[in-house]
Design a protein around this motif. Structure first.
Motif, PDB file in Angstrom:
ATOM      1  N   LEU A  58      -3.951  -5.577   1.351  1.00 33.86           N
ATOM      2  CA  LEU A  58      -3.396  -4.597   2.287  1.00 33.86           C
ATOM      3  C   LEU A  58      -2.503  -5.214   3.364  1.00 33.86           C
ATOM      4  N   GLY A  59      -2.912  -6.287   3.994  1.00 36.63           N
ATOM      5  CA  GLY A  59      -2.067  -7.024   4.928  1.00 36.63           C
ATOM      6  C   GLY A  59      -1.605  -6.306   6.177  1.00 36.63           C
ATOM      7  N   PRO A  60      -2.461  -5.510   6.856  1.00 41.35           N
ATOM      8  CA  PRO A  60      -2.004  -4.903   8.112  1.00 41.35           C
ATOM      9  C   PRO A  60      -1.836  -5.952   9.202  1.00 41.35           C
ATOM     10  N   PRO A 118       0.830  -1.208   0.000  1.00 42.01           N
ATOM     11  CA  PRO A 118       0.000   0.000   0.000  1.00 42.01           C
ATOM     12  C   PRO A 118       0.866   1.261   0.000  1.00 42.01           C
ATOM     13  N   LEU A 119       0.611   2.154  -0.920  1.00 42.26           N
ATOM     14  CA  LEU A 119       1.381   3.396  -1.004  1.00 42.26           C
ATOM     15  C   LEU A 119       1.276   4.194   0.288  1.00 42.26           C
ATOM     16  N   SER A 120       0.120   4.153   0.926  1.00 39.05           N
ATOM     17  CA  SER A 120      -0.084   4.918   2.159  1.00 39.05           C
ATOM     18  C   SER A 120       0.877   4.492   3.259  1.00 39.05           C
ATOM     19  N   GLY A 169       4.246  -2.760  10.548  1.00 39.83           N
ATOM     20  CA  GLY A 169       2.788  -2.770  10.558  1.00 39.83           C
ATOM     21  C   GLY A 169       2.135  -3.540   9.438  1.00 39.83           C
ATOM     22  N   LEU A 170       2.940  -4.105   8.525  1.00 37.49           N
ATOM     23  CA  LEU A 170       2.384  -4.906   7.434  1.00 37.49           C
ATOM     24  C   LEU A 170       2.978  -6.309   7.481  1.00 37.49           C
ATOM     25  N   ASP A 230      -6.126 -12.721   5.452  1.00 38.75           N
ATOM     26  CA  ASP A 230      -5.462 -11.509   5.935  1.00 38.75           C
ATOM     27  C   ASP A 230      -4.940 -11.630   7.362  1.00 38.75           C
ATOM     28  N   GLY A 231      -4.547 -12.839   7.772  1.00 37.08           N
ATOM     29  CA  GLY A 231      -3.945 -13.010   9.084  1.00 37.08           C
ATOM     30  C   GLY A 231      -4.853 -13.704  10.076  1.00 37.08           C
TER      31      GLY A 231
END
Length: 209
Positions: free
Chosen positions: A98-100, A29-31, A64-65, A190-191
């Motif tokens: 996204l994968g947070p 994610p660019l963010s 965080g990812l 996603d986790g």
């Protein structure tokens, strides 16, 4: 963030496609690369050039990812793009884009005198860790100090349990007040979620002379 600023980012971009020397890809994610977290292109480790097994000559590190969307070793190409226009290795296998990293905690030591482990809520930080023994009410543990919110937190609680079989569960709360869910979910897409639970046998304590 500085590198992206120099390169320039077109309006509408929301991802960076990373490519490894072995052809592996991940979409980040660019963010997560432009906010205040310490995302970096790493070229050294512990004051020495990055070892080959850790990604020499350069790899990405994005707190965080999960690694499947951020930890590209042996980086040879970075492409600013859109998730809608790319497919990376793990997203092609059905994992989320996204994968947070989710808030989580783990038990590493469990015996009749001490329960201890680690907890993490990267990019947010851990506020509390609690344990429940044999279905008891949740009990607070002691937390070690950490240098940043991205650091795993060690926790521990001294106990005095009767000899025999016991079961302990752990949960964490982040600095936003979010409590780790007990609902169990598989790692895909996603986790994983759920409370780590350990069964153990407490030995009878020997009397001190």
């Amino acid at each position: 963030a500085e590198l992206l600023e120099v390169a320039g980012v077109h309006a509408g971009a929301d991802a960076v496609l990373q490519t490894s020397d072995d052809g592996w890809t991940c979409g980040t994610p660019l963010s997560a690369l432009t906010d205040e977290r310490d995302a970096m292109l790493a070229v050294a480790m512990n004051g020495k050039p990055l070892p080959i097994e850790h990604g020499f000559p350069v790899r990405t590190v994005v707190p965080g990812l999960y690694g499947y969307v951020s930890a590209c070793k042996w980086v040879v190409d970075l492409k600013v793009t859109r998730f809608a226009d790319i497919e990376a290795y793990w997203t092609e296998q059905g994992w989320s884009e996204l994968g947070p990293v989710k808030i989580a905690s783990r038990i590493d030591v469990a015996d009749g005198t001490r329960i201890a482990g680690v907890a993490w809520a990267q990019h947010t930080g851990i506020d509390a860790v609690e344990i429940s023994i044999d279905g008891s009410d949740w009990m607070p543990t002691r937390l070690a100090r950490v240098p940043t919110v991205d650091t795993w937190v060690q926790w521990a609680l001294a106990v005095g349990l009767e000899p025999g079989d016991h079961e302990v569960a752990v949960r964490a709360t982040d600095t936003n007040g979010v409590v780790q869910t007990g609902e169990e979910q598989d790692p895909v897409p996603d986790g994983a979620t759920g409370w780590h639970t350990v069964s153990f046998t407490a030995a009878e304590q020997e009397d001190e002379d």
